[in-house]
Design an enzyme around this catalytic site. Sequence first.
Site, PDB file in Angstrom:
ATOM      1  N   THR A   1      12.936  45.931  48.478  1.00  0.00           N
ATOM      2  CA  THR A   1      13.204  45.484  49.849  1.00  0.00           C
ATOM      3  C   THR A   1      11.946  44.979  50.539  1.00  0.00           C
ATOM      4  O   THR A   1      11.964  43.956  51.242  1.00  0.00           O
ATOM      5  CB  THR A   1      13.831  46.626  50.673  1.00  0.00           C
ATOM      6  OG1 THR A   1      15.066  47.008  50.069  1.00  0.00           O
ATOM      7  CG2 THR A   1      14.060  46.201  52.112  1.00  0.00           C
TER       8      THR A   1
ATOM      9  N   GLU B   1      -6.323  42.199  15.389  1.00  0.00           N
ATOM     10  CA  GLU B   1      -6.454  43.404  16.211  1.00  0.00           C
ATOM     11  C   GLU B   1      -5.889  43.174  17.610  1.00  0.00           C
ATOM     12  O   GLU B   1      -5.199  44.040  18.165  1.00  0.00           O
ATOM     13  CB  GLU B   1      -7.928  43.814  16.275  1.00  0.00           C
ATOM     14  CG  GLU B   1      -8.465  44.308  14.936  1.00  0.00           C
ATOM     15  CD  GLU B   1      -9.983  44.403  14.894  1.00  0.00           C
ATOM     16  OE1 GLU B   1     -10.624  44.127  15.936  1.00  0.00           O
ATOM     17  OE2 GLU B   1     -10.530  44.739  13.828  1.00  0.00           O
TER      18      GLU B   1
ATOM     19  N   SER C   1      20.963  40.120  50.851  1.00  0.00           N
ATOM     20  CA  SER C   1      20.447  41.482  50.951  1.00  0.00           C
ATOM     21  C   SER C   1      19.326  41.616  49.936  1.00  0.00           C
ATOM     22  O   SER C   1      19.307  40.895  48.934  1.00  0.00           O
ATOM     23  CB  SER C   1      21.563  42.496  50.646  1.00  0.00           C
ATOM     24  OG  SER C   1      21.031  43.770  50.332  1.00  0.00           O
ATOM     25  N   SER C   2      18.407  42.527  50.175  1.00  0.00           N
ATOM     26  CA  SER C   2      17.396  42.790  49.143  1.00  0.00           C
ATOM     27  C   SER C   2      18.054  43.211  47.839  1.00  0.00           C
ATOM     28  O   SER C   2      17.546  42.941  46.745  1.00  0.00           O
ATOM     29  CB  SER C   2      16.441  43.891  49.608  1.00  0.00           C
ATOM     30  OG  SER C   2      15.740  43.497  50.766  1.00  0.00           O
TER      31      SER C   2
ATOM     32  N   LYS D   1     -21.616  41.107   9.942  1.00  0.00           N
ATOM     33  CA  LYS D   1     -20.246  41.598   9.844  1.00  0.00           C
ATOM     34  C   LYS D   1     -19.308  40.745  10.700  1.00  0.00           C
ATOM     35  O   LYS D   1     -19.618  40.404  11.828  1.00  0.00           O
ATOM     36  CB  LYS D   1     -20.172  43.054  10.304  1.00  0.00           C
ATOM     37  CG  LYS D   1     -18.890  43.771   9.923  1.00  0.00           C
ATOM     38  CD  LYS D   1     -18.977  45.249  10.299  1.00  0.00           C
ATOM     39  CE  LYS D   1     -17.860  46.056   9.681  1.00  0.00           C
ATOM     40  NZ  LYS D   1     -16.535  45.618  10.104  1.00  0.00           N
TER      41      LYS D   1
ATOM     42  N   ASN E   1     -15.094  40.525  11.801  1.00  0.00           N
ATOM     43  CA  ASN E   1     -13.872  41.339  11.815  1.00  0.00           C
ATOM     44  C   ASN E   1     -12.625  40.498  12.100  1.00  0.00           C
ATOM     45  O   ASN E   1     -12.712  39.423  12.691  1.00  0.00           O
ATOM     46  CB  ASN E   1     -14.000  42.430  12.880  1.00  0.00           C
ATOM     47  CG  ASN E   1     -15.147  43.375  12.598  1.00  0.00           C
ATOM     48  OD1 ASN E   1     -15.427  43.698  11.452  1.00  0.00           O
ATOM     49  ND2 ASN E   1     -15.826  43.818  13.649  1.00  0.00           N
TER      50      ASN E   1
ATOM     51  N   THR F   1       4.363  47.366  -3.047  1.00  0.00           N
ATOM     52  CA  THR F   1       5.328  48.207  -2.336  1.00  0.00           C
ATOM     53  C   THR F   1       4.740  49.603  -2.240  1.00  0.00           C
ATOM     54  O   THR F   1       4.063  50.055  -3.167  1.00  0.00           O
ATOM     55  CB  THR F   1       6.685  48.259  -3.067  1.00  0.00           C
ATOM     56  OG1 THR F   1       6.503  48.761  -4.405  1.00  0.00           O
ATOM     57  CG2 THR F   1       7.318  46.864  -3.152  1.00  0.00           C
ATOM     58  N   HIS F   2       4.975  50.280  -1.131  1.00  0.00           N
ATOM     59  CA  HIS F   2       4.359  51.592  -0.869  1.00  0.00           C
ATOM     60  C   HIS F   2       2.841  51.494  -0.901  1.00  0.00           C
ATOM     61  O   HIS F   2       2.155  52.476  -1.199  1.00  0.00           O
ATOM     62  CB  HIS F   2       4.827  52.641  -1.892  1.00  0.00           C
ATOM     63  CG  HIS F   2       6.311  52.790  -1.980  1.00  0.00           C
ATOM     64  ND1 HIS F   2       7.025  53.678  -1.220  1.00  0.00           N
ATOM     65  CD2 HIS F   2       7.226  52.127  -2.748  1.00  0.00           C
ATOM     66  CE1 HIS F   2       8.310  53.583  -1.511  1.00  0.00           C
ATOM     67  NE2 HIS F   2       8.463  52.641  -2.437  1.00  0.00           N
TER      68      HIS F   2
ATOM     69  N   ASN G   1      15.190  37.568  59.139  1.00  0.00           N
ATOM     70  CA  ASN G   1      16.453  38.161  58.698  1.00  0.00           C
ATOM     71  C   ASN G   1      17.641  37.242  58.953  1.00  0.00           C
ATOM     72  O   ASN G   1      18.449  36.984  58.053  1.00  0.00           O
ATOM     73  CB  ASN G   1      16.695  39.506  59.388  1.00  0.00           C
ATOM     74  CG  ASN G   1      15.640  40.532  59.047  1.00  0.00           C
ATOM     75  OD1 ASN G   1      14.564  40.538  59.643  1.00  0.00           O
ATOM     76  ND2 ASN G   1      15.930  41.403  58.086  1.00  0.00           N
ATOM     77  N   ASP G   2      17.749  36.786  60.172  1.00  0.00           N
ATOM     78  CA  ASP G   2      18.931  36.027  60.566  1.00  0.00           C
ATOM     79  C   ASP G   2      19.022  34.665  59.897  1.00  0.00           C
ATOM     80  O   ASP G   2      20.131  34.148  59.694  1.00  0.00           O
ATOM     81  CB  ASP G   2      18.955  35.837  62.085  1.00  0.00           C
ATOM     82  CG  ASP G   2      19.060  37.158  62.835  1.00  0.00           C
ATOM     83  OD1 ASP G   2      19.537  38.143  62.228  1.00  0.00           O
ATOM     84  OD2 ASP G   2      18.658  37.204  64.018  1.00  0.00           O
TER      85      ASP G   2
ATOM     86  N   SER H   1     -20.232  43.047  14.845  1.00  0.00           N
ATOM     87  CA  SER H   1     -20.871  44.352  15.008  1.00  0.00           C
ATOM     88  C   SER H   1     -22.176  44.209  15.763  1.00  0.00           C
ATOM     89  O   SER H   1     -22.900  43.218  15.609  1.00  0.00           O
ATOM     90  CB  SER H   1     -21.134  44.998  13.648  1.00  0.00           C
ATOM     91  OG  SER H   1     -21.883  46.184  13.786  1.00  0.00           O
ATOM     92  N   SER H   2     -22.475  45.225  16.576  1.00  0.00           N
ATOM     93  CA  SER H   2     -23.740  45.243  17.300  1.00  0.00           C
ATOM     94  C   SER H   2     -24.838  45.909  16.483  1.00  0.00           C
ATOM     95  O   SER H   2     -26.001  45.899  16.887  1.00  0.00           O
ATOM     96  CB  SER H   2     -23.559  45.991  18.627  1.00  0.00           C
ATOM     97  OG  SER H   2     -23.175  47.339  18.382  1.00  0.00           O
TER      98      SER H   2
END
Length: 508
Positions: A145, A376, A184-185, A369, A371, A232-233, A176-177, A363-364
Site C-alpha cells: 500500500t 564460480e 486499490s493497492s 594461478k 581460476n 558416472t559417480h 486517491n480520487d 591468487s594474491s
Amino acid sequence: MYRVVRLLARSRRLVRPPGSASAPGLGGVPVLPLRAPNAAGMASQNSFRIEFDTFGELKVPNDKYYGAQTVRSTMNFKIGGVTERMPIPVIKAFGILKRAAAEVNQDYGLDSKIANAIMKAADEVAEGKLNDHFPLVVWQTGSGTQTNMNVNEVISNRAIEMLGGELGSKKPVHPNDHVNKSQSSNDTFPTAMHIAAAVEVHEVLLPGLQKLHDALEAKSKEFAQIIKIGRTHTQDAVPLTLGQEFSGYVQQVKYAMTRIKAAMPRIYELAAGGTAVGTGLNTRIGFAEKVAAKVAALTGLPFVTAANKFEALAAHDALVELSGAMNTTACSLMKIANDIRFLGSGPRSGLGELILPENEPGSSIMPGKVNPTQCEALTMVAAQVMGNHVAVTVGGSNGHFELNVFKPMMIKNVLHSARLLGDACISFTENCVVGIQANTERINKLMNESLMLVTALNPHIGYDKAAKIAKTAHKNGSTLKATAIELGYLTAEQFDEWVKPKDMLGPK
C-alpha cells in the site's frame, strides 16, 4: 516564461505569509510552498513543505514529488536502507499501470485535462525519469500500500506541477480520487508485480538463456568428433564424444526456457479491476478488461485481465510457479558450471580436458594461478536463486483469506532471480563458454588409460570375464589388452577388433 519566473519565485518561500489560507484540518498552519517545475527541484536540500494525511501533518522535502504518506512510511519502516528499496522495475510497472488506468478512466468520464496530466506524469515514472522520488523499502505493509501511495503522490504532484498548481495541494489532481481512481493497492500492486516480472523475463532472463544456449550448441557441434571417457559417480565410465556431453547442457538450457515460457500465461493475467477484495467495488463494468488491453498495448506483451480476481489478490501461485521454473534453471546452471570447471581443472594436476579462458590473475600469493571465476560466479548466482525461491515459496503459501500480504518480498526475490540469471548467463557465455577449447592430448590419454573400455567385451566374453580383466589390470597396473591376453580370454587381434572407442558411442 512568466509562469516559470513566478514558480521560481514561489519556490524560494518555505511557507505562505501568515495571513494566507491554510489546508483544511491543519488549524491554520501555513502550508504548501511550490518549487520550480523540474524533477531535480530548485529548493535547497533542507527546505520542506507541509503536507498531511489522515493521521496529520508532516514535513515533506521540497525537492521531492512524494507526499505525506510516503514520508510516514520512511519514518515507520527504517529497515535495510537504500539497498532494500522497492525494485525500480516495480516502480516503472506502476507507471505503466497508472497511465493505462488514467486513459481508461478518461473514457469513463474523468476530466481530460486531469487524465492527460496523469498520463504524462505516469509516462515519466515508467521511463525512469523520477526514480529519485521513490524512497520506500520492500519491508513495509505486505500489500504494498505504501508504495502504491508513493506512486500516487508522485504522479499527483508532478501532474499538479504540469498544470501550474501547488505541490501537496492535491488540486487539481488528487492522489486517491484521480490517480488511484477505480483502484486499490490490493489489485494495483499485484498488477505491477506481474508487469515487472514479465518485462524482466522478456528483456533480461530469456535473452540471457538464449545466448548461453546458442553458445553451448556451437561448442557441441565443434566438439562432435572428439571422443573422451565418460564419468558416472565421478568414476570412469564408457566413452562418449565431448559434443555429446555438451549436448546435454544445450538441452538443459532449452528446457529451462521452455519451463519459463510455460509459466508466463499466468503472469500475463492482471489483477487490476479487483480493487479491495476481488469484487471490483468502485470500478466500472469493463474497466478491468480495458486496463489489461492498454497495458498490453504499452508493453507489447499479451496481458489480459485475470480470470478470477479473488485468486489474483489472495494468492500468488503464478509467481511461485515462475520462481520454481527459475529455481530449476538454477539447478541446471549449477550442474553445467560445475562440470565445466571440473573438466577444466588443472592445469597439471586436474582432469584438464578443457582449456578455459584466462580472464584475470587468480591468487594474491600464488604467482601465475588462474581460476575458473565465471563458473564460480554462476554457481553463486544459482545458490542465491535457490534461496530466493525458498522465500517466494514461504510468501506464496501465506495468502490469508482475501489477500496475500507477502507481495513486496515475493516480487523483490522474483525480480532478483530473473536479473541474476539473465546477467550471469551473458557473463558466463561471453567470458567463458565461447572461449572453451578441448585439450585433445589430455582427453586421448585419459580415454586410452580407462579400464571401462572393457565394457565392449561384454557381448563377446561375458560380464564376469570382462570384470576379471579390469580388476586384474587395475591391481597390476597393466593395460586391458595385455591382461586379457595373459588371462587367455582372447587374442590381440580380437581385442583390437572388439575394443574400439569410436564404436562405443551409440546403439548397434
